[in-house]
Design an enzyme around this catalytic site. Sequence first.
Site, PDB file in Angstrom:
ATOM      1  N   CYS A  17       0.831  -1.204   0.000  1.00  0.00           N
ATOM      2  CA  CYS A  17       0.000   0.000   0.000  1.00  0.00           C
ATOM      3  C   CYS A  17       0.872   1.262   0.000  1.00  0.00           C
ATOM      4  CB  CYS A  17      -0.970  -0.029   1.172  1.00  0.00           C
ATOM      5  SG  CYS A  17      -2.361   1.118   1.000  1.00  0.00           S
TER       6      CYS A  17
ATOM      7  N   HIS B 285      -3.747  -5.245  -0.357  1.00  0.00           N
ATOM      8  CA  HIS B 285      -3.363  -5.804   0.939  1.00  0.00           C
ATOM      9  C   HIS B 285      -3.434  -7.328   0.909  1.00  0.00           C
ATOM     10  CE1 HIS B 285      -3.231  -2.125   3.491  1.00  0.00           C
ATOM     11  NE2 HIS B 285      -3.955  -1.643   2.490  1.00  0.00           N
TER      12      HIS B 285
ATOM     13  N   GLU C 164      -2.524  -9.286   3.158  1.00  0.00           N
ATOM     14  CA  GLU C 164      -2.865  -9.783   4.499  1.00  0.00           C
ATOM     15  C   GLU C 164      -4.360  -9.707   4.780  1.00  0.00           C
ATOM     16  OE1 GLU C 164      -3.255  -5.518   5.152  1.00  0.00           O
ATOM     17  OE2 GLU C 164      -1.917  -6.744   3.939  1.00  0.00           O
TER      18      GLU C 164
END
Length: 461
Positions: free
Chosen positions: A316, A400, A402
């Site tokens: 990001c 992202h 994650e």
Amino acid sequence: MSFFFSRQSDISFLLFSESTSTTRNSSQARLLSRLAVDGSKGRAMPVLNTTRATAAASGVDATLTIRDGPVFHGTAFGANSNISGEAVFTTSLVGYPESMTDPSYRGQILVFTQPLIGNYGVPSNQRDEYGLLKYFESPHIQCAGVVVADVAEKYSHWTAVESLSEWCAREGVPVISGVDTRAIVTHLREQGSSLARISIGDEYDADEDEGFIDPGAINLVKRVSTKAPFVVSNPNATFHVALIDCGVKENILRSLVSRGASVTVFPYNYPIHKVADNFDGVFISNGPGDPTHCQETVYNLGRLMETSSVPIMGICLGHQLLALAVGAQTIKLKYGNRAHNIPALDLTTGQCHITSQNHGYAVDASTLPSEFKEYFVNLNDGSNEGMMHKTRPIFSTQFHPEAKGGPMDSSYLFDKYLENVQMYKDNSKVYRDNRPSQLMIDILSKERVGVEPSPLAANAI
């Protein structure tokens, strides 16, 4: 390996030097003791934060005023306070606790397109085996305010301990409900992200421009980054990674530690190039705001790539900062990409991943230097979603991997990064045991140090 600390301004910088000696003089021990005390605060979520909490504004009239745009009337709940910020929207159906505590939303008024928010309540501040929050991405709500069409006053979920209204009141964050979020999102899509204000009680005068705070003019990363290094350790760690905290999410730390890495987290402006050779890899986290505000970080990353061959990964904002460090440029998107279902195409394999995203800026792929190539591309708007070095173990993504919340299609990228880390470690000419010593684990805080929660009212960012 011995560890030496020096204090620069209000930030404790950690410097490493390799040594076989295990003796330390008493003055150094006293300094380490003081740092241990200093580093014991800041990350644990308080039971009650009296400096932010307000009485709940239940059933009170409220107004959302968009600068140079329409005014929406609704009902307030959460904190009884007025705030301003940048109005943005997310189309995510679930995951409001994760979204609201994501530091990338710092200074923004978050509009949820999902019609009903709050029906599964707010979970506890329980931590996992690594000391990381299980259900939140930071200890506090990070967005300045929240806008919903309808709020569930009664909640039901086995992890819930309080309602959305109670949580927002305790955290000092105002929320307006009963407004037409479809009309708000339509305006933001057509006109772009806009400054806005939530007013509780009397309607705010939209002509008073000084009442609108522009978070884009502020270095928000400075507000959310740790003020001193801390460690998230894995007792069976194979790797030791240095992470630049630009507003790191808990699940990024968890994604690294659960895969066998201990992570030392540094402030966003830490001169990482000076200590990189003491680590097996460097990671640049997500974060809020305009990447051009972080010139120190950009310079440090540039120096890092000039002086070290350590593997690097960014996510990001970390992706944008890495791009700026190699000479590329970033652009502000009209209304940003904030959702859990955005398709990103892997240009190296032709595979499409459904990704979680939260950003208002993007890298201009046409400005990437010749030694880098585009890695992922957004299939909705064609914007850049990643880059990779053609010959070195350096890559980054705009989305992202994650998640939290969102799909886990791209979580394998953490495995790819740690494979690069393992290869780098194996190829080192002289083996170094880079696992953090017990002294380091004992001395360095396991807390995010000195991070201020999102302020109230006029200081909403």
